[in-house]
Motif scaffolding. Structure first.
Motif, PDB file in Angstrom:
ATOM      1  N   GLN A  97      68.940 101.725 -24.042  1.00  0.00           N
ATOM      2  CA  GLN A  97      69.184 100.929 -25.252  1.00  0.00           C
ATOM      3  C   GLN A  97      68.646  99.511 -25.090  1.00  0.00           C
ATOM      4  OE1 GLN A  97      73.191 101.390 -26.728  1.00  0.00           O
ATOM      5  NE2 GLN A  97      73.122  99.410 -27.759  1.00  0.00           N
ATOM      6  N   GLU A  98      68.861  98.924 -23.921  1.00  0.00           N
ATOM      7  CA  GLU A  98      68.322  97.589 -23.658  1.00  0.00           C
ATOM      8  C   GLU A  98      66.797  97.613 -23.701  1.00  0.00           C
ATOM      9  OE1 GLU A  98      71.248  95.240 -20.631  1.00  0.00           O
ATOM     10  OE2 GLU A  98      70.341  97.061 -19.857  1.00  0.00           O
ATOM     11  N   ASP A  99      66.210  98.625 -23.070  1.00  0.00           N
ATOM     12  CA  ASP A  99      64.749  98.741 -23.064  1.00  0.00           C
ATOM     13  C   ASP A  99      64.205  98.840 -24.486  1.00  0.00           C
ATOM     14  OD1 ASP A  99      64.663  98.630 -20.328  1.00  0.00           O
ATOM     15  OD2 ASP A  99      64.580 100.811 -20.044  1.00  0.00           O
ATOM     16  N   ALA A 100      64.871  99.642 -25.308  1.00  0.00           N
ATOM     17  CA  ALA A 100      64.413  99.827 -26.692  1.00  0.00           C
ATOM     18  C   ALA A 100      64.428  98.507 -27.456  1.00  0.00           C
ATOM     19  CB  ALA A 100      65.285 100.864 -27.397  1.00  0.00           C
ATOM     20  N   TYR A 101      65.471  97.695 -27.218  1.00  0.00           N
ATOM     21  CA  TYR A 101      65.531  96.396 -27.898  1.00  0.00           C
ATOM     22  C   TYR A 101      64.444  95.448 -27.396  1.00  0.00           C
ATOM     23  CZ  TYR A 101      69.498  96.663 -31.045  1.00  0.00           C
ATOM     24  OH  TYR A 101      70.305  96.943 -32.122  1.00  0.00           O
ATOM     25  N   HIS A 102      64.141  95.500 -26.086  1.00  0.00           N
ATOM     26  CA  HIS A 102      63.035  94.691 -25.563  1.00  0.00           C
ATOM     27  C   HIS A 102      61.731  95.089 -26.255  1.00  0.00           C
ATOM     28  CE1 HIS A 102      65.349  93.965 -21.552  1.00  0.00           C
ATOM     29  NE2 HIS A 102      65.626  93.032 -22.442  1.00  0.00           N
ATOM     30  N   GLU A 103      61.511  96.392 -26.352  1.00  0.00           N
ATOM     31  CA  GLU A 103      60.267  96.895 -26.958  1.00  0.00           C
ATOM     32  C   GLU A 103      60.196  96.534 -28.434  1.00  0.00           C
ATOM     33  OE1 GLU A 103      60.706 101.001 -26.002  1.00  0.00           O
ATOM     34  OE2 GLU A 103      60.815 100.545 -23.850  1.00  0.00           O
ATOM     35  N   LEU A 104      61.328  96.649 -29.116  1.00  0.00           N
ATOM     36  CA  LEU A 104      61.375  96.294 -30.536  1.00  0.00           C
ATOM     37  C   LEU A 104      60.986  94.836 -30.745  1.00  0.00           C
ATOM     38  CD1 LEU A 104      62.121  97.501 -33.304  1.00  0.00           C
ATOM     39  CD2 LEU A 104      64.480  96.791 -32.898  1.00  0.00           C
ATOM     40  N   GLU A 105      61.466  93.987 -29.840  1.00  0.00           N
ATOM     41  CA  GLU A 105      61.173  92.552 -29.944  1.00  0.00           C
ATOM     42  C   GLU A 105      59.725  92.235 -29.580  1.00  0.00           C
ATOM     43  OE1 GLU A 105      62.242  88.414 -27.580  1.00  0.00           O
ATOM     44  OE2 GLU A 105      63.556  90.149 -27.336  1.00  0.00           O
ATOM     45  N   LEU A 106      59.218  92.855 -28.505  1.00  0.00           N
ATOM     46  CA  LEU A 106      57.927  92.443 -27.956  1.00  0.00           C
ATOM     47  C   LEU A 106      56.748  93.282 -28.440  1.00  0.00           C
ATOM     48  CD1 LEU A 106      59.093  91.760 -24.297  1.00  0.00           C
ATOM     49  CD2 LEU A 106      58.639  90.085 -26.096  1.00  0.00           C
ATOM     50  N   LEU A 107      56.994  94.537 -28.816  1.00  0.00           N
ATOM     51  CA  LEU A 107      55.915  95.394 -29.316  1.00  0.00           C
ATOM     52  C   LEU A 107      55.989  95.600 -30.823  1.00  0.00           C
ATOM     53  CD1 LEU A 107      55.877  98.198 -26.563  1.00  0.00           C
ATOM     54  CD2 LEU A 107      54.440  96.158 -26.704  1.00  0.00           C
ATOM     55  N   GLY A 108      57.165  95.343 -31.410  1.00  0.00           N
ATOM     56  CA  GLY A 108      57.349  95.568 -32.839  1.00  0.00           C
ATOM     57  C   GLY A 108      57.939  96.926 -33.141  1.00  0.00           C
ATOM     58  N   PHE A 109      58.117  97.764 -32.107  1.00  0.00           N
ATOM     59  CA  PHE A 109      58.697  99.101 -32.277  1.00  0.00           C
ATOM     60  C   PHE A 109      59.199  99.579 -30.919  1.00  0.00           C
ATOM     61  CE2 PHE A 109      54.181  99.417 -31.426  1.00  0.00           C
ATOM     62  CZ  PHE A 109      54.120 100.340 -30.385  1.00  0.00           C
TER      63      PHE A 109
END
Length: 980
Positions: free
Chosen positions: A852-864
């Protein structure tokens, strides 16, 4: 006697159009004058045409200014003099040099300096005196230089009202308040055409000045030929007979490639076309276009030739286009015929990153003296100018915002200030605002191009003429359109990746084979076309499904009926129904059946409209050509187009057509204005669509990587990553030991590139893979930090998006270590070390990252998110009662669905209410579409990216199911654990 006249092309300074300028002069009995716009010669050729119509002698010139200061005025004695002026200005523009205090040697130019400059005058140089400067001659001995004095009466505006407009233009140009415009920043109120006799009266005590002025002007002759000129390069080989022979040879050889050597139909048509091409002196145009194509093919560039040029079998055989005009029954006369009032052109598309090299080749091959990019002229039409006028008036931002907000239109209607702004805006609406660069037009001239214009150097860095395509045509130039588009970049990159990843060399131009492939046609029919040029949008995918489109000819029609002209007229729905029920088609008139049987009575192409105007309305070919050009938006006004309404109705009445039928036929014709394609244009698009389809079907991973690396297409980046995963690729997050700047591929493993990481510096995007290439993989965090000299903030970005996972350590551990390495601002060092001293290592507790933490990092930095889907982040586990695959089974029922937002489109219905169309993915990753009516939906129904709970009724249109939304709301997602 006016040797310093300015038009609107003295941008943000002069107020009169060329036509107004000439009319004003004619009304005052002026028989000759010199146009001298500030630092440009944009209007000289137009000025000559208008003056000759009104029997006024035109003289060309340029007024040269530096930092708003008048330096001197150049007046051309003849055509050669105009070239000297253009060359002088061009040299300073292209080399970005300041204009000098004194120009160089001119052989055919008079130079006029403003009064007050003390200098030695050459034989061709004079001093200009304004009438309000004559008092300075009082009691002076003028014997020595009285032959060098000329009457200088500048003209910038027509009257006192236009002078006020001029002040507003100066305020906008200087970005200052009207009250802050200094006198030296604007002209004088007296800078107008004086009443007849006034100029002579003001100079009556110095008659010799008038005599000098008259003598200078009388000696000038703009010896340009009158009538329609042909200024393009006249030959390719240097000899017209050799051109004819070469074109025939190349066309015949190309026929063998396209049709084999036994196709008599093709050979006959080639000979017929060549006869017309030679008769109309168009061989050089074909050969130069072919030369450009051959160069780009030698370089391995992929191109698409489109537009009306695709009607030509010669163009097809030369590989200028990939559209077979025999298969599509395209008639050459649509491209080139003896009655055509204007020259046609080829539109050649290249990938965005290859076009400039092709343009550079053209400049080097045909010479910079003879080659230039085409310019454009933007005007003040844009309503954003209202904001500029408000700023000049000193209005507060809040008040200006109210004037530019469409929602406040009713309230503004009676506002005095708003009325004043709109009055000013209406006066400047059609005035040129600034010169710019055409999307892709290139001119190749027989004579040096500076006979007809000075050249600018816009940001592209290539010489550009100072007028637009309309003026180019009026002067006598046919442009070569060298354009770019992302779809070609997708195809080009995918072909290259297939060669690298699968060692297969593809001939992407063998489109005839693609069109017969059942796998491609089944994909087309299903609307599974994400990433494919022109056929990936929701509306197009729906249309393909509704038409059960499984062949090239139907796709050609679909490429045209999707356009607003057909869709808005209601004829798209009619076409789809008729396509499925051809036996039920009711033609408006027997002429419609005879001319439009192929398209079931619907006007789909520009050619169809032309056919109807000729055969139903009795119009001639010339009128049909005007109509076609009016539809494609190639006239500056719609006057010519509107005149045809009356002609059409009169012609139809004379042929005995029923009035009610005529009205409906014309309604359908006029709905096409500005929107429809030529059939050849649609066919060109369909060819490119098939090329994309071929790659998506057989090389889906390479194709989708090509799409991602060429800035995507209709949709957001995440959707193409989703398609990449669906195609069987193992998609990995960026990795410092595997990724490059862009998306990279090895077998079925795909690594996202550094370009997609938000906030990562451009320097590092290029440096990280380059350093790895030269010195091997990064060994650990410390090694990476030292070799890249990365800063703490940038290192944290890479750690958080997982780019250093090769270390085998968790993100939290890496963040701890990177703060230890860089937290004290120790400068990294990538130089060779005599002794390697390892950083201190500390024993840390296990620091674990959750998915879940990884997904939020990706959402912030990759846009998805890549590690999880957006569905995985929902607080609810509910995924809807119905999925896309079962949607058709629930027709007429109200269902609940959960959809991941893809895109939306807002439209205005006929009742002036808004409605929306949405596109979503279900939890299985399949598309479905929604319709939102304003009576069920709030003013702003969508709340951005995320998942929505949708309640709606399942409806169907020609076999395509969708959901009419009753209620829907965005679903909440799990809290970001990092923020907890």
């Amino acid at each position: 006697m006016y040797l310093n006249v300015h038009s609107q092309y003295s941008l943000r300074y002069g107020t009169m159009s060329i036509r107004t300028l000439v009319d004003e002069a004619l009304a005052r009995g002026i028989t000759q004058m010199v146009i001298t716009d500030i630092n440009n010669s944009t209007g000289v050729m137009e000025f000559m045409r208008e003056c000759r119509k009104k029997k006024i002698k035109p003289i060309g010139g340029i007024e040269f200014r530096r930092d708003k200061k008048l330096l001197y005025i150049g007046i051309a004695r003849n055509k050669e003099g105009m070239k000297e002026l253009n060359d002088f200005l061009t040299d300073h523009n292209l080399n970005q040099k300041e204009l000098p205090d004194q120009p160089g040697e001119f052989k055919n130019v008079y130079v006029v300096y403003p009064y007050g400059q003390n200098r030695e005058l050459k034989s061709n140089e004079y001093i200009g005196l304004r009438f309000d400067e004559l008092y300075q001659l009082y009691n002076k001995d003028l014997t020595a230089f009285q032959d060098k004095m000329l009457a200088l009466q500048p003209v910038f505006v027509a009257n006192r009202i236009e002078y006020r407009l001029h002040e507003y233009l100066r305020g906008i140009d200087l970005n200052t308040l009207l009250t802050m415009v200094e006198q030296e920043d604007k002209c004088k109120e007296t800078d107008v055409f004086l009443n007849p006799g006034d100029l002579e009266s003001k100079f009556s005590k110095y008659a010799f000045i008038l005599d000098n002025t008259r003598r200078v002007m009388d000696s000038c002759t703009m010896d340009y030929p009158e009538g329609q000129l042909k200024l393009n390069r006249k030959t390719f080989t240097g000899n017209k007979k050799d051109d004819n022979a070469l074109l025939e040879k190349l066309a015949t050889e190309g026929m063998f490639y396209r049709y084999g050597n036994k196709n008599r139909v093709a050979l006959k048509r080639i000979r017929q076309e060549l006869k017309v091409i030679v008769e109309l002196d168009f061989c050089a145009y074909f050969l130069i276009t072919n030369d450009i194509i051959q160069y780009s093919m030698r370089r391995g560039y992929y191109h698409v030739g489109r537009g009306s040029g695709a009607n030509s079998i010669v163009a097809y055989c030369l590989r200028i286009t990939d559209v077979d005009p025999i298969t599509l029954d395209l008639y050459f006369e649509r491209f080139l015929n003896v009655e055509r009032s204007s020259a046609p052109d080829f539109d050649i598309d290249y990938s965005w990153d290859e076009r400039e090299d092709v343009q550079d080749y053209i400049f080097k091959r045909y010479g910079r003296e003879h080659t230039a990019l085409l310019g454009t002229m933007s005007t003040f039409k844009d309503r954003s100018v209202i904001r500029e006028i408000g700023k000049v008036m000193g209005l507060p931002k809040t008040e200006i915002d109210g004037f530019t907000d469409p929602a406040s239109a009713a309230a503004n209607r009676d506002n005095v200030t708003f009325k004043k702004i709109m009055a000013i805006h209406s006066m400047m609406g059609n005035m040129p605002n600034q010169r710019s660069i055409h999307a892709g037009g290139v001119l190749i001239s027989e004579e040096p191009i500076t006979y007809y214009t000075a050249l600018d150097l816009p940001p592209k860095g290539m010489p550009t003429v100072q007028w637009d395509m309309y003026e180019a045509e009026a002067i006598g130039y046919d442009k070569y359109d060298i354009l770019s588009q992302r779809g070609i970049g997708h195809i080009k990159e995918a072909v290259k990746l297939v060669a690298q990843n699968q060692q297969k060399n593809l001939d992407i131009h063998q489109v005839q084979q693609f069109m017969k492939d059942p796998h491609l046609n089944n994909r087309l029919k299903s609307g599974n076309t994400i990433g494919c040029f022109y056929i990936e949008s929701p509306a197009m995918r729906q249309l393909l499904t509704k038409l059960s489109c499984d062949n090239y000819l139907t796709l050609v029609a679909a490429s045209s009926i999707i356009r607003p002209g057909v869709a808005q007229s209601g004829m798209m729905k009619t076409y789809i129904y008729s396509f499925h029920h051809p036996d039920q088609v009711q033609y408006l008139h027997p002429v419609m059946e005879a001319q439009l049987k192929e398209t079931f009575g619907v006007m789909v192409y520009q050619e169809d409209v032309i056919k109807i105007c000729i055969h139903y309305g009795g119009m001639d070919g010339a009128d049909a050509d005007i109509l076609r050009r009016g539809m494609s938006g190639k006239y500056r006004s719609r006057v010519e187009f509107d005149k045809l309404v009356e002609k059409f109705h009169e012609g139809a009445k004379a042929l005995g057509r029923p009035e009610a039928v005529t009205n409906e036929v014309w309604r359908q014709v006029s709905s096409f204005a500005g929107y429809s394609f030529s059939k050849a244009h649609s066919a060109s698009f369909a060819v490119e669509s098939y090329q994309s389809l071929y790659l998506k079907t057989y090389f889906p991973i390479e194709f989708m990587v090509g799409v991602l690396n060429n800035y995507g297409g209709f949709y957001s980046r995440w959707l193409y990553v989703h398609e990449l995963k669906k195609s069987g690729a193992n998609v990995h997050l960026p990795c410092v030991n595997n990724s490059s700047s862009v998306v990279s591929i090895a077998g079925i493993d795909v690594y996202l590139g550094f370009v997609g990481i938000q906030g990562l510096e451009g320097r590092l995007i290029e440096l990280i893979p380059e350093e790895r290439k030269h010195n091997g993989d990064y060994l650990h965090l410390e090694d990476f930090v030292k070799r890249t000299e990365i800063g703490l903030e940038q290192a944290i970005l890479l750690i958080r998006c997982g780019a250093l996972r090769f270390t085998g350590k968790s993100k939290k551990t890496l963040l701890w270590e990177v703060h230890t390495l860089l937290g004290n601002k120790l400068k990294p060092n990538n130089h060779a070390e005599l002794f390697h001293v390892e950083a201190k290592h500390y024993t840390l507790p296990d620091l674990v990252n959750t998915a879940q933490e990884d997904a939020y990092h990706e959402l912030e930095l990759l846009g998805f998110p890549l590690s999880l889907s957006m569905f995985d982040l929902l607080k609810t586990e509910y995924r809807g009662d119905v999925r896309v695959n079962d949607l058709i089974k629930h027709l007429g029922q109200t269902v609940k669905m959960v959809g991941l937002y893809v895109c939306e489109k807002t439209v205005h219905a006929r009742n002036n209410k808004k409605m929306w169309f949405g596109t979503f993915l279900d939890a299985d990753g399949n598309f479905f579409d929604t319709t939102h009516f304003s009576n069920h939906t709030p003013v702003y129904p969508f709340r951005g990216a995320g998942c929505y709970l949708i309640l709606g009724k399942v409806v169907e249109d020609f076999g395509f199911p969708s959901v009419e939304v009753i209620k829907f709301a965005k679903l909440p997602i799990l809290n970001n654990p990092v923020m907890d």
